[in-house]
Design an enzyme around this catalytic site. Structure first.
Site, PDB file in Angstrom:
ATOM      1  N   GLY A  10       0.815  -1.217   0.000  1.00  0.00           N
ATOM      2  CA  GLY A  10       0.000   0.000   0.000  1.00  0.00           C
ATOM      3  C   GLY A  10       0.850   1.269   0.000  1.00  0.00           C
ATOM      4  N   ASN A  32      -2.987  -8.627   0.609  1.00  0.00           N
ATOM      5  CA  ASN A  32      -4.000  -9.323  -0.205  1.00  0.00           C
ATOM      6  C   ASN A  32      -4.357  -8.524  -1.458  1.00  0.00           C
ATOM      7  OD1 ASN A  32      -5.621  -7.285   0.729  1.00  0.00           O
ATOM      8  ND2 ASN A  32      -7.165  -8.602   1.679  1.00  0.00           N
ATOM      9  N   SER A  34      -6.048  -5.951  -1.867  1.00  0.00           N
ATOM     10  CA  SER A  34      -7.421  -5.443  -1.980  1.00  0.00           C
ATOM     11  C   SER A  34      -7.417  -3.961  -2.322  1.00  0.00           C
ATOM     12  CB  SER A  34      -8.194  -5.684  -0.675  1.00  0.00           C
ATOM     13  OG  SER A  34      -7.525  -5.090   0.414  1.00  0.00           O
ATOM     14  N   SER A 124      -4.094   6.204  14.048  1.00  0.00           N
ATOM     15  CA  SER A 124      -4.450   7.433  13.335  1.00  0.00           C
ATOM     16  C   SER A 124      -4.793   8.535  14.318  1.00  0.00           C
ATOM     17  CB  SER A 124      -5.665   7.141  12.459  1.00  0.00           C
ATOM     18  OG  SER A 124      -6.239   8.339  11.986  1.00  0.00           O
ATOM     19  N   TYR A 149     -14.415   3.071  10.715  1.00  0.00           N
ATOM     20  CA  TYR A 149     -12.968   3.041  10.454  1.00  0.00           C
ATOM     21  C   TYR A 149     -12.211   3.556  11.675  1.00  0.00           C
ATOM     22  CZ  TYR A 149      -8.407   4.778   9.156  1.00  0.00           C
ATOM     23  OH  TYR A 149      -7.057   5.049   9.166  1.00  0.00           O
ATOM     24  N   LYS A 153      -9.533   1.690  14.724  1.00  0.00           N
ATOM     25  CA  LYS A 153      -8.203   2.122  15.199  1.00  0.00           C
ATOM     26  C   LYS A 153      -8.202   2.239  16.725  1.00  0.00           C
ATOM     27  CE  LYS A 153      -6.277   2.311  11.232  1.00  0.00           C
ATOM     28  NZ  LYS A 153      -5.358   1.253  10.853  1.00  0.00           N
ATOM     29  N   ASN A 179      -1.730  13.481   8.634  1.00  0.00           N
ATOM     30  CA  ASN A 179      -2.224  13.312   7.251  1.00  0.00           C
ATOM     31  C   ASN A 179      -1.079  13.063   6.281  1.00  0.00           C
ATOM     32  OD1 ASN A 179      -4.324  14.742   8.826  1.00  0.00           O
ATOM     33  ND2 ASN A 179      -5.426  14.690   6.901  1.00  0.00           N
ATOM     34  N   ASN A 199      -9.554  11.892   0.067  1.00  0.00           N
ATOM     35  CA  ASN A 199      -8.632  12.781   0.772  1.00  0.00           C
ATOM     36  C   ASN A 199      -8.186  13.934  -0.125  1.00  0.00           C
ATOM     37  OD1 ASN A 199      -7.710   9.752   2.085  1.00  0.00           O
ATOM     38  ND2 ASN A 199      -8.394  11.385   3.431  1.00  0.00           N
ATOM     39  N   PRO A 293     -19.713  16.144   6.554  1.00  0.00           N
ATOM     40  CA  PRO A 293     -20.081  15.669   7.895  1.00  0.00           C
ATOM     41  C   PRO A 293     -18.913  14.960   8.574  1.00  0.00           C
ATOM     42  CG  PRO A 293     -21.734  15.018   6.266  1.00  0.00           C
ATOM     43  CD  PRO A 293     -20.581  15.603   5.504  1.00  0.00           C
TER      44      PRO A 293
HETATM   45  P1  NAD Z   1      -3.411   1.402   1.702  1.00  0.00           P
HETATM   46  O1  NAD Z   1      -4.810   0.988   1.435  1.00  0.00           O
HETATM   47  O2  NAD Z   1      -2.641   1.996   0.576  1.00  0.00           O
HETATM   48  O3  NAD Z   1      -2.575   0.195   2.332  1.00  0.00           O
HETATM   49  C1  NAD Z   1      -3.170  -0.832   3.093  1.00  0.00           C
HETATM   50  C2  NAD Z   1      -2.731  -2.149   2.477  1.00  0.00           C
HETATM   51  O4  NAD Z   1      -3.284  -3.220   3.227  1.00  0.00           O
HETATM   52  C3  NAD Z   1      -3.209  -2.314   1.024  1.00  0.00           C
HETATM   53  O5  NAD Z   1      -2.115  -2.699   0.214  1.00  0.00           O
HETATM   54  C4  NAD Z   1      -4.260  -3.421   1.110  1.00  0.00           C
HETATM   55  O6  NAD Z   1      -4.310  -4.192  -0.069  1.00  0.00           O
HETATM   56  C5  NAD Z   1      -3.771  -4.193   2.319  1.00  0.00           C
HETATM   57  N1  NAD Z   1      -4.803  -4.964   3.034  1.00  0.00           N
HETATM   58  C6  NAD Z   1      -6.024  -4.539   3.449  1.00  0.00           C
HETATM   59  N2  NAD Z   1      -6.651  -5.529   4.098  1.00  0.00           N
HETATM   60  C7  NAD Z   1      -5.813  -6.607   4.102  1.00  0.00           C
HETATM   61  C8  NAD Z   1      -5.908  -7.924   4.625  1.00  0.00           C
HETATM   62  N3  NAD Z   1      -7.002  -8.362   5.269  1.00  0.00           N
HETATM   63  N4  NAD Z   1      -4.855  -8.754   4.450  1.00  0.00           N
HETATM   64  C9  NAD Z   1      -3.746  -8.351   3.786  1.00  0.00           C
HETATM   65  N5  NAD Z   1      -3.611  -7.108   3.279  1.00  0.00           N
HETATM   66  C10 NAD Z   1      -4.631  -6.246   3.436  1.00  0.00           C
HETATM   67  O7  NAD Z   1      -3.450   2.439   2.929  1.00  0.00           O
HETATM   68  P2  NAD Z   1      -2.293   3.333   3.549  1.00  0.00           P
HETATM   69  O8  NAD Z   1      -2.668   4.755   3.347  1.00  0.00           O
HETATM   70  O9  NAD Z   1      -0.962   2.865   3.118  1.00  0.00           O
HETATM   71  O10 NAD Z   1      -2.524   3.014   5.089  1.00  0.00           O
HETATM   72  C11 NAD Z   1      -1.780   2.013   5.780  1.00  0.00           C
HETATM   73  C12 NAD Z   1      -2.289   1.919   7.200  1.00  0.00           C
HETATM   74  O11 NAD Z   1      -2.190   3.202   7.828  1.00  0.00           O
HETATM   75  C13 NAD Z   1      -3.765   1.520   7.297  1.00  0.00           C
HETATM   76  O12 NAD Z   1      -3.921   0.679   8.420  1.00  0.00           O
HETATM   77  C14 NAD Z   1      -4.463   2.844   7.501  1.00  0.00           C
HETATM   78  O13 NAD Z   1      -5.682   2.694   8.177  1.00  0.00           O
HETATM   79  C15 NAD Z   1      -3.442   3.583   8.360  1.00  0.00           C
HETATM   80  N6  NAD Z   1      -3.578   5.039   8.275  1.00  0.00           N
HETATM   81  C16 NAD Z   1      -3.580   5.652   7.054  1.00  0.00           C
HETATM   82  C17 NAD Z   1      -3.732   7.022   6.984  1.00  0.00           C
HETATM   83  C18 NAD Z   1      -3.771   7.723   5.638  1.00  0.00           C
HETATM   84  O14 NAD Z   1      -4.211   8.862   5.567  1.00  0.00           O
HETATM   85  N7  NAD Z   1      -3.295   7.130   4.547  1.00  0.00           N
HETATM   86  C19 NAD Z   1      -3.871   7.794   8.146  1.00  0.00           C
HETATM   87  C20 NAD Z   1      -3.847   7.129   9.386  1.00  0.00           C
HETATM   88  C21 NAD Z   1      -3.690   5.751   9.443  1.00  0.00           C
HETATM   89  C1  UD1 Z   2      -9.789  11.900   6.790  1.00  0.00           C
HETATM   90  C2  UD1 Z   2     -10.712  11.037   7.625  1.00  0.00           C
HETATM   91  C3  UD1 Z   2      -9.960  10.502   8.827  1.00  0.00           C
HETATM   92  C4  UD1 Z   2      -8.739   9.711   8.367  1.00  0.00           C
HETATM   93  C5  UD1 Z   2      -7.868  10.610   7.487  1.00  0.00           C
HETATM   94  C6  UD1 Z   2      -6.730   9.838   6.905  1.00  0.00           C
HETATM   95  C7  UD1 Z   2     -12.986  11.925   7.240  1.00  0.00           C
HETATM   96  C8  UD1 Z   2     -14.151  12.619   7.870  1.00  0.00           C
HETATM   97  N1  UD1 Z   2     -11.881  11.819   8.031  1.00  0.00           N
HETATM   98  O1  UD1 Z   2      -9.341  12.939   7.608  1.00  0.00           O
HETATM   99  O2  UD1 Z   2     -10.784   9.654   9.605  1.00  0.00           O
HETATM  100  O3  UD1 Z   2      -7.982   9.266   9.475  1.00  0.00           O
HETATM  101  O4  UD1 Z   2      -8.659  11.130   6.397  1.00  0.00           O
HETATM  102  O5  UD1 Z   2      -5.822  10.708   6.333  1.00  0.00           O
HETATM  103  O6  UD1 Z   2     -13.056  11.475   6.108  1.00  0.00           O
HETATM  104  N2  UD1 Z   2     -11.135  18.524   1.946  1.00  0.00           N
HETATM  105  C9  UD1 Z   2     -11.710  19.361   1.002  1.00  0.00           C
HETATM  106  N3  UD1 Z   2     -12.033  18.831  -0.213  1.00  0.00           N
HETATM  107  C10 UD1 Z   2     -11.814  17.521  -0.543  1.00  0.00           C
HETATM  108  C11 UD1 Z   2     -11.212  16.684   0.425  1.00  0.00           C
HETATM  109  C12 UD1 Z   2     -10.904  17.216   1.664  1.00  0.00           C
HETATM  110  O7  UD1 Z   2     -11.928  20.553   1.260  1.00  0.00           O
HETATM  111  O8  UD1 Z   2     -12.151  17.109  -1.668  1.00  0.00           O
HETATM  112  C13 UD1 Z   2     -10.739  19.103   3.248  1.00  0.00           C
HETATM  113  C14 UD1 Z   2     -11.397  18.449   4.463  1.00  0.00           C
HETATM  114  O9  UD1 Z   2     -12.605  19.075   4.772  1.00  0.00           O
HETATM  115  C15 UD1 Z   2     -10.308  18.649   5.529  1.00  0.00           C
HETATM  116  C16 UD1 Z   2      -9.001  18.600   4.732  1.00  0.00           C
HETATM  117  O10 UD1 Z   2      -9.354  18.874   3.380  1.00  0.00           O
HETATM  118  O11 UD1 Z   2     -10.421  19.918   6.114  1.00  0.00           O
HETATM  119  C17 UD1 Z   2      -8.301  17.256   4.791  1.00  0.00           C
HETATM  120  O12 UD1 Z   2      -9.221  16.222   4.415  1.00  0.00           O
HETATM  121  P1  UD1 Z   2      -8.756  14.698   4.256  1.00  0.00           P
HETATM  122  O13 UD1 Z   2      -7.578  14.637   3.365  1.00  0.00           O
HETATM  123  O14 UD1 Z   2      -9.968  13.910   3.849  1.00  0.00           O
HETATM  124  O15 UD1 Z   2      -8.268  14.278   5.712  1.00  0.00           O
HETATM  125  P2  UD1 Z   2      -9.013  14.377   7.145  1.00  0.00           P
HETATM  126  O16 UD1 Z   2     -10.287  15.113   7.059  1.00  0.00           O
HETATM  127  O17 UD1 Z   2      -8.025  14.888   8.115  1.00  0.00           O
END
Ligand code: NAD
Ligand code: UD1
Length: 338
Positions: A10, A32, A34, A124, A149, A153, A179, A199, A293
């Site tokens: 990922g 996996n 996914s 997170s 979600y 966590k 973020n 995002n 929301p």
């Molecule tokens: P991502 O979706 O790119 O990576 C997650 C990976 O896990 C993917 O490759 C997916 O195929 C794999 N996966 C999911 N379910 C699985 C399973 N049951 N078995 C094996 N593999 C599985 O997401 P990411 O942004 O790289 O995030 C990685 C971790 O960090 C996640 O746990 C996510 O919740 C956490 N996280 C992400 C963010 C963010 O903004 N990206 C913020 C806070 C926490």
């Molecule tokens: C979102 C998730 C949070 C998750 C995090 C992972 C929601 C409500 N929260 O957080 O649970 O842990 O991603 O990184 O989805 N924005 C816009 N236009 C867009 C997209 C976002 O204005 O098209 C704004 C949002 O209102 C926010 C900021 O950009 O103020 C960041 O948004 P985003 O990247 O989705 O992250 P989080 O809201 O922090």
């Protein structure tokens, strides 16, 4: 020493594979696919010039996991695997609880069976909920999450804390990411969301590449300097380096520790749009839209603890992240092409 990386294909996982290999660790990956493809892992090999084994395996498959642990001498685990789309989690709570919590429990059971008791977990900033003042500090009250979600966590943090209380042999590092944005500076790996990005940064990148017409800014009446939401955007390579430090710490200290991984600085939506223009000379058309929301005004980290204990802090700027995002997005407009 070998580190098992779940979800390593990922976004954050692939960048962490690069940093772990460059720090001299052996790695073994399971995913996996996914929400990813094995192509990202092939690119990790290309960036680092290093080989490593990877497996297509769902972490809920305990027999599959056990075979991997039997085939390699694993010392520690970095656990990224999980589903992460907030909106989807509201529509599919059972899938989220099964995958994220069921998957984590299956992994922990196999780890205990194989006597590997060191784990770094992707938590997170969402666990801070909406009641705490910024900056968020590790000892603040957590919970009050507003979607399945976020609740997975929060619950996994509690499961891991309880495990440490029950068995002092465990070492757990709970990393609360703020973020993550950006991409590896090679432009070979980056974030490849399916469908319409939820995002902000991937949405901006798709507007820049011409896939989406304009950005909707969700609200400009928040309690922030310019009225748009403020977040702590951390370059994914800095975040990945935080994992290298967390693994080194976890293998030497038992018990459960929590660390914020962020920059410590809040950036508004409009500031990020402007940074993208500054970095890449590309204007991002936007409209002001209603609030989304569940969004909060401000979210940024107190990063003192990660600096004092892990000796880690971010080095890259948001302009670096915007430049690196654009290098990845423009070179790979369809992500990994799967
Ligand atoms: P991502 O979706 O790119 O990576 C997650 C990976 O896990 C993917 O490759 C997916 O195929 C794999 N996966 C999911 N379910 C699985 C399973 N049951 N078995 C094996 N593999 C599985 O997401 P990411 O942004 O790289 O995030 C990685 C971790 O960090 C996640 O746990 C996510 O919740 C956490 N996280 C992400 C963010 C963010 O903004 N990206 C913020 C806070 C926490
Ligand atoms: C979102 C998730 C949070 C998750 C995090 C992972 C929601 C409500 N929260 O957080 O649970 O842990 O991603 O990184 O989805 N924005 C816009 N236009 C867009 C997209 C976002 O204005 O098209 C704004 C949002 O209102 C926010 C900021 O950009 O103020 C960041 O948004 P985003 O990247 O989705 O992250 P989080 O809201 O922090």
């Amino acid at each position: 020493m070998a580190v098992f990386i779940t979800g390593g294909a990922g976004f954050i996982g692939s960048h962490t594979c690069v940093e772990m290999l460059e720090a001299g660790y052996e790695i073994v990956v399971a995913d996996n696919y996914s929400n990813s493809s094995a192509e990202s892992l092939e690119r990790v090999k290309k960036i680092t010039g290093k080989d490593f084994p990877y497996y297509e395996c769902d972490i809920r498959d305990k027999e599959g996991l056990a075979r991997i642990f039997d085939a390699h001498k694993i010392d520690a685990v970095i656990h990224f695997a999980g589903l992460k789309a907030v909106g989807e989690s509201v529509a599919k709570p059972l899938e989220y609880y099964d995958n994220n919590i069921g998957g984590t429990i299956a992994l922990l059971e196999v780890m205990r069976e194989k006597n590997v008791k060191t784990i770094v977990f992707s938590s997170s900033a969402t666990v801070y909920g909406s009641e705490n003042p910024v900056p968020f500090k590790e000892d603040m009250k957590t919970g009050g999450t507003t979607n399945p979600y976020g609740t997975t966590k929060y619950m996994i943090e509690i499961i891991l804390q309880d495990l440490c209380k029950a068995d002092p042999e465990w070492s757990v590092s709970l990393l609360r990411y703020f973020n993550p944005i950006g991409a590896h500076e090679s432009g070979l790996i980056g974030e490849a969301p399916n469908g319409i990005p939820n995002n902000l940064m991937p949405y901006i990148a798709q507007v820049a590449v011409g896939k989406r017409e304009k950005l909707s800014v969700f609200g400009n009446d928040y309690n922030t300097p310019d009225g748009t939401g403020v977040r702590d955007y951390i370059h994914v390579v800095d975040l990945a380096k935080g994992h290298v430090k967390a693994v080194a710490r976890a293998v030497s200290v038992k018990g459960c520790e929590v660390f914020n991984l962020g920059t410590g600085h809040g950036v508004s939506v409009l500031e990020l749009v402007n940074a993208f223009k500054e970095a890449n000379g590309i204007e991002i058309p936007y409209v002001i839209a209603p609030r989304r929301p569940g969004d909060i005004d401000n979210s940024y980290a107190d990063v003192t603890k990660a600096w004092e204990i892990l000796g880690w802090k971010t080095e890259k700027t948001i302009v670096d992240a915007c430049r690196d995002t654009w290098r990845w997005q423009s070179g790979n407009p369809d992500g990994y092409g799967n």
